[in-house]
Design a protein around this motif. Structure first.
Motif, PDB file in Angstrom:
ATOM      1  N   THR A   1      51.303  37.628  33.211  1.00  0.00           N
ATOM      2  CA  THR A   1      53.035  36.938  32.219  1.00  0.00           C
ATOM      3  C   THR A   1      52.577  35.617  33.129  1.00  0.00           C
ATOM      4  OG1 THR A   1      54.193  39.748  32.372  1.00  0.00           O
ATOM      5  CG2 THR A   1      55.125  37.437  32.324  1.00  0.00           C
ATOM      6  N   VAL A   2      53.252  35.645  34.365  1.00  0.00           N
ATOM      7  CA  VAL A   2      53.464  34.013  34.991  1.00  0.00           C
ATOM      8  C   VAL A   2      51.161  33.192  34.802  1.00  0.00           C
ATOM      9  CG1 VAL A   2      53.387  32.530  36.293  1.00  0.00           C
ATOM     10  CG2 VAL A   2      55.431  34.601  36.400  1.00  0.00           C
ATOM     11  N   SER A   3      50.175  33.742  34.966  1.00  0.00           N
ATOM     12  CA  SER A   3      49.248  33.054  35.474  1.00  0.00           C
ATOM     13  C   SER A   3      48.247  33.330  34.798  1.00  0.00           C
ATOM     14  CB  SER A   3      48.692  32.819  36.785  1.00  0.00           C
ATOM     15  OG  SER A   3      48.399  32.021  36.458  1.00  0.00           O
ATOM     16  N   PRO A   4      48.299  33.595  33.428  1.00  0.00           N
ATOM     17  CA  PRO A   4      47.056  34.739  32.820  1.00  0.00           C
ATOM     18  C   PRO A   4      45.493  34.894  32.933  1.00  0.00           C
ATOM     19  CG  PRO A   4      48.819  33.789  31.192  1.00  0.00           C
ATOM     20  CD  PRO A   4      49.069  32.982  32.492  1.00  0.00           C
ATOM     21  N   GLU A   5      45.564  33.147  33.569  1.00  0.00           N
ATOM     22  CA  GLU A   5      43.675  33.112  33.989  1.00  0.00           C
ATOM     23  C   GLU A   5      43.645  33.653  35.278  1.00  0.00           C
ATOM     24  OE1 GLU A   5      42.177  32.360  31.798  1.00  0.00           O
ATOM     25  OE2 GLU A   5      42.837  32.891  30.062  1.00  0.00           O
ATOM     26  N   SER A   6      44.462  34.092  36.390  1.00  0.00           N
ATOM     27  CA  SER A   6      44.291  34.210  37.359  1.00  0.00           C
ATOM     28  C   SER A   6      43.280  35.270  37.331  1.00  0.00           C
ATOM     29  CB  SER A   6      45.637  33.973  38.417  1.00  0.00           C
ATOM     30  OG  SER A   6      46.236  33.203  38.417  1.00  0.00           O
ATOM     31  N   VAL A   7      42.479  35.950  38.827  1.00  0.00           N
ATOM     32  CA  VAL A   7      41.520  36.719  39.104  1.00  0.00           C
ATOM     33  C   VAL A   7      42.751  37.941  39.389  1.00  0.00           C
ATOM     34  CG1 VAL A   7      40.067  37.955  39.348  1.00  0.00           C
ATOM     35  CG2 VAL A   7      39.944  36.178  38.221  1.00  0.00           C
ATOM     36  N   THR A   8      43.255  39.134  38.686  1.00  0.00           N
ATOM     37  CA  THR A   8      44.207  40.059  40.377  1.00  0.00           C
ATOM     38  C   THR A   8      43.001  40.669  41.068  1.00  0.00           C
ATOM     39  OG1 THR A   8      44.598  41.423  38.339  1.00  0.00           O
ATOM     40  CG2 THR A   8      46.020  40.245  38.923  1.00  0.00           C
ATOM     41  N   LEU A   9      42.664  40.974  42.401  1.00  0.00           N
ATOM     42  CA  LEU A   9      41.903  41.363  43.394  1.00  0.00           C
ATOM     43  C   LEU A   9      42.362  42.035  44.096  1.00  0.00           C
ATOM     44  CD1 LEU A   9      38.934  41.844  43.862  1.00  0.00           C
ATOM     45  CD2 LEU A   9      39.012  39.969  45.440  1.00  0.00           C
ATOM     46  N   VAL A  10      42.085  43.453  44.426  1.00  0.00           N
ATOM     47  CA  VAL A  10      42.498  43.884  45.066  1.00  0.00           C
ATOM     48  C   VAL A  10      41.725  44.607  46.293  1.00  0.00           C
ATOM     49  CG1 VAL A  10      43.616  46.843  45.837  1.00  0.00           C
ATOM     50  CG2 VAL A  10      44.061  45.176  43.381  1.00  0.00           C
ATOM     51  N   ASP A  11      41.916  44.378  48.007  1.00  0.00           N
ATOM     52  CA  ASP A  11      41.307  45.546  48.516  1.00  0.00           C
ATOM     53  C   ASP A  11      41.241  46.931  48.300  1.00  0.00           C
ATOM     54  OD1 ASP A  11      40.101  46.700  50.928  1.00  0.00           O
ATOM     55  OD2 ASP A  11      41.218  45.117  52.292  1.00  0.00           O
ATOM     56  N   ASP A  12      41.048  47.905  48.111  1.00  0.00           N
ATOM     57  CA  ASP A  12      41.036  49.304  48.129  1.00  0.00           C
ATOM     58  C   ASP A  12      40.441  49.946  48.702  1.00  0.00           C
ATOM     59  OD1 ASP A  12      42.733  51.020  46.240  1.00  0.00           O
ATOM     60  OD2 ASP A  12      40.793  51.757  45.386  1.00  0.00           O
ATOM     61  N   CYS A  13      40.488  49.709  50.130  1.00  0.00           N
ATOM     62  CA  CYS A  13      39.971  50.377  51.470  1.00  0.00           C
ATOM     63  C   CYS A  13      41.178  51.601  52.272  1.00  0.00           C
ATOM     64  CB  CYS A  13      39.728  49.272  52.059  1.00  0.00           C
ATOM     65  SG  CYS A  13      38.252  48.495  52.393  1.00  0.00           S
ATOM     66  N   TYR A  14      40.188  52.196  52.061  1.00  0.00           N
ATOM     67  CA  TYR A  14      41.521  53.085  52.450  1.00  0.00           C
ATOM     68  C   TYR A  14      42.189  54.263  51.573  1.00  0.00           C
ATOM     69  CZ  TYR A  14      40.271  51.510  57.104  1.00  0.00           C
ATOM     70  OH  TYR A  14      40.145  50.957  58.449  1.00  0.00           O
ATOM     71  N   GLY A  15      42.239  53.866  50.308  1.00  0.00           N
ATOM     72  CA  GLY A  15      43.048  54.015  49.271  1.00  0.00           C
ATOM     73  C   GLY A  15      43.107  54.781  48.378  1.00  0.00           C
ATOM     74  N   GLU A  16      40.883  54.791  48.371  1.00  0.00           N
ATOM     75  CA  GLU A  16      40.688  55.588  46.815  1.00  0.00           C
ATOM     76  C   GLU A  16      40.946  57.030  47.070  1.00  0.00           C
ATOM     77  OE1 GLU A  16      37.923  52.506  48.367  1.00  0.00           O
ATOM     78  OE2 GLU A  16      38.988  53.728  49.488  1.00  0.00           O
ATOM     79  N   PHE A  17      41.663  58.042  45.643  1.00  0.00           N
ATOM     80  CA  PHE A  17      41.834  58.732  45.541  1.00  0.00           C
ATOM     81  C   PHE A  17      42.778  59.890  46.219  1.00  0.00           C
ATOM     82  CE2 PHE A  17      36.812  59.143  44.785  1.00  0.00           C
ATOM     83  CZ  PHE A  17      36.669  58.524  43.355  1.00  0.00           C
ATOM     84  N   VAL A  18      43.595  58.933  46.902  1.00  0.00           N
ATOM     85  CA  VAL A  18      45.094  59.499  47.886  1.00  0.00           C
ATOM     86  C   VAL A  18      46.169  59.392  46.454  1.00  0.00           C
ATOM     87  CG1 VAL A  18      47.145  58.639  48.844  1.00  0.00           C
ATOM     88  CG2 VAL A  18      44.528  58.166  49.625  1.00  0.00           C
TER      89      VAL A  18
END
Length: 430
Positions: free
Chosen positions: A205-222
């Motif tokens: 909403t504030v910065s549409p061009e920013s890339v949102t990146l998530v370190d998903d380690c330990y979280g997949e399929f929880v």
């Protein structure tokens, strides 16, 4: 009816007090297991649907050598990850040596001198600080040394985020906004997929061009959804954690927007080569089997974490999260009263494993960490965190971070042997 685990624990030399506590905890957690089973089944069917859609065949299991051109099994593995995680594309490679390497590859692919990396909910996990360059060591090719600006918005003591400060930081349009789903070596709550989606919405909403990146380690399929299904542009993780299913011998992945995945592939290999290279050397079978098993194995690890929390709560220890609280990753933090308790517990977990049980872990310096680390990992794959492991830095508040367990019985046995070792070392009385 809860299985009689106490009897079998007594055969392992566990005292009756610990065995009866474990038995009571198993009884307490049966209803929580039912909800975990529902999530496990849903994620299993999601992965199975991806296998069926992409028509995996026996020849896809063989793999390639040399440059790895034309590896159909590898291409189908990428497609299965993309579909299972709700992304446009995915890159799954044994050439990623760890989750940190996969994250580093994506960050160096996206960031240029003068760009800003904004870490939302910092500080990041210890090993990533070396990649960024925030540790007190001379620059050695980290992001800051090449002119990338770094800013961080920490969580408050209660796990909340200053959203006014976030909006102010976003007004400068940082190139990458990164979130870490798991707690790392901290006691802050792990981020739920819902919360990640809300924060990604604020960013866009504030910065549409920013890339949102998530370190998903330990979280997949929880949970039932992944961050890429609620607004994250990309997720990154390790195959030695949840999505490897305890089978993958190494590797990592990137999933999400196609252009980000392509940028990561180019950074991993070379311009003009990208994802077309990378031999699988006969490991396609392991990686495909691993992702197929991953939802079930992750469910078992979550059950083990819930049980571990309940046992430790019954003995008066602080746990993060508590056994009854919702979960967004497989990590269970247990706060001990002194470093001696932490060391004894980890040594017990090591002794409860199938591999290297005769060896005792010692606190030591490890690559990427500032403090001495005690690390128990009695696993078939070195450093595998979806197999049972337990580690922690020798710094206050002296927390052990327990994770994994291919079957919840292994996790609860590790906890029981850890407690027995504390008793034997005169670090605990029950």
């Amino acid at each position: 009816m809860a299985p009689n685990i106490a009897r079998s624990l007594l055969q392992l030399g566990i005292c009756s007090e610990v065995a009866s506590t474990v038995q009571a905890a198993v009884s307490d957690c049966r209803d929580l297991f039912d909800r975990i089973d529902e999530i496990q089944a849903s994620n299993y069917h999601k992965v199975l649907a991806a296998f069926r859609r992409h028509r995996v065949s026996e020849t896809d299991l063989w793999g390639t050598t040399g440059y790895g051109y034309g590896d159909l099994g590898r291409d189908k593995l990428d497609a299965i990850f993309a579909q299972a995680f709700g992304g446009d594309d995915a890159l799954v490679r044994s050439q990623f040596v760890s989750g940190t390497h996969a994250i580093s590859t994506v960050l160096f692919a996206l960031l240029r001198p003068g760009d800003t990396l904004l870490f939302i909910g910092g500080p990041p996990y210890d090993t990533l600080r070396a990649v960024i360059g925030t540790r007190n060591r001379p620059p050695a090719g980290n992001l800051i040394s090449i002119g990338v600006h770094y800013e961080e918005i920490p969580f408050g003591p209660d796990g909340t985020l200053d959203e006014q400060l976030l909006a102010a930081k976003l007004s400068a349009s940082p190139r990458v906004c990164m979130l870490q789903r798991s707690r790392g070596y901290s006691t802050r709550p792990s981020l739920s997929v819902e919360e990640i989606g809300r924060l990604c919405s604020i960013v866009k909403t504030v910065s549409p061009e920013s890339v949102t990146l998530v370190d998903d380690c330990y979280g997949e399929f929880v949970e039932l959804r992944e961050p890429t299904e609620v607004g994250a542009d990309a997720i990154v993780g390790s195959l030695m954690k949840n999505p490897g299913g305890g089978i993958a011998p190494s590797g990592g992945y990137v999933a999400g927007k196609e252009w980000i995945v392509e940028a990561a592939a180019t950074r991993l290999t070379a311009p003009g080569l990208g994802r077309e290279c990378g031999p699988t050397l006969g490991t396609n079978r392991d990686y495909l089997r691993g992702i197929f098993l991953a939802p079930s194995v992750t469910g078992e690890a979550v059950k083990g974490a819930v049980l571990a929390a309940r046992v430790m709560e019954m003995l008066g220890f602080e746990t993060y999260p508590k056994s009854s609280e919702p979960r967004s990753d497989i990590v269970q933090a247990i706060r001990f009263h002194c470093p001696e308790q932490l060391i004894s517990f980890c040594r017990g977990v090591q002794a409860a494993g199938p591999v290297d049980a005769a060896f005792e872990p010692e606190p030591s310096r490890m690559p990427g960490y500032d403090d001495q680390i005690i690390m128990a990992s009695p696993s078939f794959v070195q450093g595998s965190s979806i197999e049972l492991s337990c580690d922690g830095p020798l710094r206050q508040p002296y927390c052990a971070f327990l994770q994994g367990g291919l079957y919840w019985h292994h996790t609860v046995t590790g906890v029981a042997v850890g407690l027995q070792r504390m008793i034997d070392d005169d670090n605990l009385r029950i």
